[in-house]
Design an enzyme around this catalytic site. Structure first.
Site, PDB file in Angstrom:
ATOM      1  N   ARG A  29      25.779  31.205 -63.800  1.00 63.53           N
ATOM      2  CA  ARG A  29      24.883  30.563 -62.816  1.00 63.53           C
ATOM      3  C   ARG A  29      25.303  31.327 -61.391  1.00 63.53           C
ATOM      4  O   ARG A  29      26.827  31.391 -61.208  1.00 63.53           O
ATOM      5  CB  ARG A  29      25.211  28.906 -62.684  1.00 63.53           C
ATOM      6  CG  ARG A  29      24.660  28.336 -63.887  1.00 63.53           C
ATOM      7  CD  ARG A  29      25.384  26.811 -63.914  1.00 63.53           C
ATOM      8  NE  ARG A  29      26.963  26.937 -63.855  1.00 63.53           N
ATOM      9  CZ  ARG A  29      27.723  25.842 -63.902  1.00 63.53           C
ATOM     10  NH1 ARG A  29      27.179  24.754 -63.902  1.00 63.53           N
ATOM     11  NH2 ARG A  29      28.917  26.191 -63.694  1.00 63.53           N
ATOM     12  N   GLU A  30      24.155  31.512 -60.586  1.00 69.13           N
ATOM     13  CA  GLU A  30      24.745  32.224 -59.470  1.00 69.13           C
ATOM     14  C   GLU A  30      25.457  31.171 -58.394  1.00 69.13           C
ATOM     15  O   GLU A  30      25.052  29.850 -58.807  1.00 69.13           O
ATOM     16  CB  GLU A  30      23.537  32.627 -58.584  1.00 69.13           C
ATOM     17  CG  GLU A  30      23.089  33.994 -59.089  1.00 69.13           C
ATOM     18  CD  GLU A  30      21.850  34.643 -58.469  1.00 69.13           C
ATOM     19  OE1 GLU A  30      21.701  34.172 -57.543  1.00 69.13           O
ATOM     20  OE2 GLU A  30      21.126  35.315 -59.083  1.00 69.13           O
ATOM     21  N   CYS A  48      15.857  33.739 -61.805  1.00 68.89           N
ATOM     22  CA  CYS A  48      15.810  33.649 -63.117  1.00 68.89           C
ATOM     23  C   CYS A  48      14.773  32.687 -63.758  1.00 68.89           C
ATOM     24  O   CYS A  48      13.970  32.922 -64.748  1.00 68.89           O
ATOM     25  CB  CYS A  48      17.116  33.336 -63.960  1.00 68.89           C
ATOM     26  SG  CYS A  48      18.420  34.496 -63.571  1.00 68.89           S
ATOM     27  N   LYS A 102      25.437  50.503 -52.092  1.00 66.69           N
ATOM     28  CA  LYS A 102      26.142  49.444 -52.723  1.00 66.69           C
ATOM     29  C   LYS A 102      27.713  50.068 -53.211  1.00 66.69           C
ATOM     30  O   LYS A 102      28.454  49.521 -52.974  1.00 66.69           O
ATOM     31  CB  LYS A 102      25.382  48.912 -53.780  1.00 66.69           C
ATOM     32  CG  LYS A 102      24.369  47.848 -53.722  1.00 66.69           C
ATOM     33  CD  LYS A 102      23.976  47.196 -55.114  1.00 66.69           C
ATOM     34  CE  LYS A 102      23.148  45.947 -54.701  1.00 66.69           C
ATOM     35  NZ  LYS A 102      22.749  45.477 -56.005  1.00 66.69           N
TER      36      LYS A 102
HETATM   37  N1  NAD Z   1      21.404  36.670 -61.698  1.00 72.07           N
HETATM   38  C1  NAD Z   1      21.558  35.730 -62.543  1.00 72.07           C
HETATM   39  O1  NAD Z   1      21.940  34.575 -62.235  1.00 72.07           O
HETATM   40  C2  NAD Z   1      21.102  36.120 -63.974  1.00 72.07           C
HETATM   41  C3  NAD Z   1      21.676  35.280 -64.833  1.00 72.07           C
HETATM   42  C4  NAD Z   1      21.677  35.598 -66.301  1.00 72.07           C
HETATM   43  C5  NAD Z   1      20.969  36.766 -66.522  1.00 72.07           C
HETATM   44  N2  NAD Z   1      20.394  37.602 -65.665  1.00 72.07           N
HETATM   45  C6  NAD Z   1      19.555  38.784 -66.020  1.00 72.07           C
HETATM   46  O2  NAD Z   1      20.545  39.994 -65.781  1.00 72.07           O
HETATM   47  C7  NAD Z   1      19.929  41.122 -65.356  1.00 72.07           C
HETATM   48  C8  NAD Z   1      20.459  41.410 -64.159  1.00 72.07           C
HETATM   49  O3  NAD Z   1      20.175  40.376 -62.964  1.00 72.07           O
HETATM   50  P1  NAD Z   1      20.702  40.592 -61.580  1.00 72.07           P
HETATM   51  O4  NAD Z   1      20.492  39.195 -60.789  1.00 72.07           O
HETATM   52  O5  NAD Z   1      22.190  40.733 -61.727  1.00 72.07           O
HETATM   53  O6  NAD Z   1      19.859  41.644 -60.852  1.00 72.07           O
HETATM   54  P2  NAD Z   1      20.199  42.394 -59.354  1.00 72.07           P
HETATM   55  O7  NAD Z   1      18.864  42.932 -59.190  1.00 72.07           O
HETATM   56  O8  NAD Z   1      21.176  41.654 -58.592  1.00 72.07           O
HETATM   57  O9  NAD Z   1      20.976  43.873 -59.910  1.00 72.07           O
HETATM   58  C9  NAD Z   1      20.461  44.740 -60.619  1.00 72.07           C
HETATM   59  C10 NAD Z   1      21.303  46.175 -60.273  1.00 72.07           C
HETATM   60  O10 NAD Z   1      20.751  47.239 -61.146  1.00 72.07           O
HETATM   61  C11 NAD Z   1      20.993  48.269 -60.238  1.00 72.07           C
HETATM   62  N3  NAD Z   1      20.138  49.407 -60.904  1.00 72.07           N
HETATM   63  C12 NAD Z   1      18.621  49.311 -60.841  1.00 72.07           C
HETATM   64  N4  NAD Z   1      18.204  50.425 -61.680  1.00 72.07           N
HETATM   65  C13 NAD Z   1      19.493  51.235 -62.016  1.00 72.07           C
HETATM   66  C14 NAD Z   1      19.709  52.403 -62.746  1.00 72.07           C
HETATM   67  N5  NAD Z   1      18.792  53.210 -62.971  1.00 72.07           N
HETATM   68  N6  NAD Z   1      20.799  53.021 -62.865  1.00 72.07           N
HETATM   69  C15 NAD Z   1      21.967  52.069 -62.214  1.00 72.07           C
HETATM   70  N7  NAD Z   1      21.918  50.880 -61.534  1.00 72.07           N
HETATM   71  C16 NAD Z   1      20.629  50.473 -61.311  1.00 72.07           C
HETATM   72  C17 NAD Z   1      20.228  47.914 -58.952  1.00 72.07           C
HETATM   73  O11 NAD Z   1      20.623  48.827 -58.042  1.00 72.07           O
HETATM   74  C18 NAD Z   1      21.092  46.482 -58.706  1.00 72.07           C
HETATM   75  O12 NAD Z   1      22.300  46.648 -57.837  1.00 72.07           O
HETATM   76  C19 NAD Z   1      18.337  40.475 -65.333  1.00 72.07           C
HETATM   77  O13 NAD Z   1      17.747  40.969 -66.305  1.00 72.07           O
HETATM   78  C20 NAD Z   1      18.361  39.114 -65.018  1.00 72.07           C
HETATM   79  O14 NAD Z   1      17.145  38.382 -65.541  1.00 72.07           O
HETATM   80  C21 NAD Z   1      20.468  37.272 -64.195  1.00 72.07           C
END
Ligand code: NAD
Length: 463
Positions: free
Chosen positions: A175-176, A293, A35
């Site tokens: 929102r995605e 989510c 990534k």
């Molecule tokens: N996706 C959404 O629409 C959304 C909206 C609001 C809140 N959230 C919350 O935000 C958080 C992230 O969601 P997301 O959808 O972006 O997740 P995601 O899975 O798309 O991304 C997480 C990222 O973290 C990285 N990662 C994992 N462990 C790591 C480490 N130790 N060091 C560095 N990087 C690391 C992964 O490689 C990945 O790129 C979650 O808690 C989710 O519930 C998500």
């Protein structure tokens, strides 16, 4: 300000790129080397409208960098965002091991001036204090590895790690599919914590957004900033998602009753949505909610309630209505085609909603599994999945490259995701290519009369 965002998924990368866009100096850290390589080359690893453009502009302006080196990110940032995933465990509880690893890692590198550590990930209630504890553990572990100044074993000669920090909860509501837009046009910003210094820094960070300098409508009053204690901020995120999921389950339940009594849920939704106490959003009946989510956040809230001796009956019902709703399309197919064994079903759309490439807990996956189990062959076309490597990860479904190939030889179509382009497909031609021109509109997205004119038997949800 100097910002470090750890975790560059849908939330972290959008946050990092948007903060760089409004003038901050950002380092994004991810432990996924592939990534990071892509992002360094100016490519976004996820599909999100407008994201690549602001990312590339920020790279050119020298305001954003990408690295796998957590230490470099921690020493750069005055504000450190934790934005890693918190996926669900089989028990419904959220898996906080990634947050823990990052918090420990921050502790292992923290030194020097004051920092604000921000929980942007959706984390269980109480995680703010827990993150503080893990960071302190990380610091203590590093302290043990230090060699006393001038050698020997004397404790008093140990170099002192100076680390002053506060933890803030700043839940994310984007929102995605419209994540960049939502970041510049939020309904509110929630800041949970008890340190006035940390809250002031967060307000300074978000000032350009609060003042609507990057908003679509700059004449609007400033974005409301709600300052709360840590636990309330954490709870706000869960309660918001639980409410929205319940609202959809509610209208789906109404749709199922409409189906039986001959009412049209789209008219009912309009009629109740005009009531300002109810509002018209999240009242589209269909084949249920999914994504990364809603399912996991509502499950985590039910689990938390359980941990504290409370059975969250309404939330459990919202989940079970949704589980049943995902199979409504199968019931409707059985009604129209009778036996599904040996039939070919085409899915229009695979992602859990339009304008995203996210397949996590998508209703399409439940449909594929059930149709396969009933002996049907499943094909699909999705504007994003069909063109990307995502198709390789899917089993039980043949992913076609265009809608007409999809229709060819199908006994029925199911519209699963309301991609805008599905409004304007050549449906008369598609109907001609099918064995039976049946369409189940799983999102009540299409015009029933137009579909009938195109030669389809149109079946909606609750209409
Ligand atoms: N996706 C959404 O629409 C959304 C909206 C609001 C809140 N959230 C919350 O935000 C958080 C992230 O969601 P997301 O959808 O972006 O997740 P995601 O899975 O798309 O991304 C997480 C990222 O973290 C990285 N990662 C994992 N462990 C790591 C480490 N130790 N060091 C560095 N990087 C690391 C992964 O490689 C990945 O790129 C979650 O808690 C989710 O519930 C998500």
């Amino acid at each position: 300000m100097r910002v470090c965002v750890i975790g560059t998924g849908y939330v972290g990368l959008v946050t990092g790129a948007c903060l760089a866009h409004i003038g901050h100096d950002v380092i994004c850290v991810d432990n996924n080397e592939e990534k990071v390589k892509l992002m360094k080359a100016g490519q976004s690893p996820i599909f999100e409208p407008g994201l690549s453009e602001i990312m590339q502009a920020a790279i050119q302006a020298g305001r954003i960098e990408f690295t796998t080196d957590l230490g470099a990110g921690v020493s750069h940032g005055e504000i450190l965002f934790i934005a890693v995933g918190t996926p669900p465990l089989p028990t419904g509880e959220s898996d906080t091991r990634y947050v823990e690893a990052v918090a420990r890692g921050i502790g292992a590198h923290l030194n020097g001036g004051y920092k604000v550590i921000v929980n942007k990930s959706t984390v269980p209630i109480g995680s703010g204090d827990w993150v503080r504890m893990i960071v302190l553990d990380g610091i203590a572990e590093r302290q043990k590895t230090l060699v006393p100044v001038g050698g020997g074993r004397a404790q008093e000669n140990l170099p002192e790690i100076t680390a002053e920090f506060d933890v803030i909860s700043n839940p994310e509501f984007l929102r995605e599919g419209s994540a960049v837009y939502d970041t510049f046009n939020p309904d509110r910003i929630v800041l949970g914590g008890n340190s006035p210094r940390a809250i002031a820094m967060m307000q300074e960070l978000y000032a350009p957004i609060i003042e609507r300098r990057y908003a679509e409508d700059k004449s609007l009053p400033p974005v409301p900033v709600l300052v709360t204690d840590l636990s309330s901020a954490e709870m706000i995120k869960y309660a918001a998602n639980a409410f929205l999921a319940t609202k959809i389950s509610f209208i789906n339940e109404v749709a199922n009753i409409c189906d039986r009594v001959g009412a049209d849920v789209t008219q009912v939704a309009k009629g109740i949505g005009l009531d300002s106490r109810i509002g018209n959003k999240f009242l589209n009946a269909g084949i249920g909610w999914g994504g990364s989510c809603f399912p996991k956040d509502i499950a985590a809230l039910i689990h938390t309630a359980d941990d504290y001796g409370y059975e969250a009956q309404l939330l459990k019902s919202a989940v079970s209505v949704n589980q049943r709703q995902r199979l409504i399309a199968v019931e409707k197919l059985q009604h129209a085609l009778k036996i599904l064994k040996g039939k070919t079903i085409g899915l229009l759309g695979l992602t859990f909603k339009p304008d995203t490439d996210d397949m996590r807990d998508a209703p399409a996956l439940t449909l594929i599994e059930h149709l396969n189990r009933l002996g049907a062959k499943v094909k699909a076309y999705d504007p994003i999945v069909s063109q990307s490597g995502l198709r390789d990860g899917l089993t039980g479904v043949l992913v076609e490259t265009d809608p007409e190939r999809l229709a060819d030889g199908c006994d029925a179509l199911v519209l699963v995701t309301e991609w805008q382009q599905f409004q304007n497909l050549d449906y008369p031609q598609m109907a001609k290519l099918m064995n039976h021109a049946v369409i189940v509109d799983g999102r009540n997205f299409l015009d029933p009369e137009k579909m009938v004119r195109a030669g389809f038997q149109y079946i909606g949800v609750g209409r």
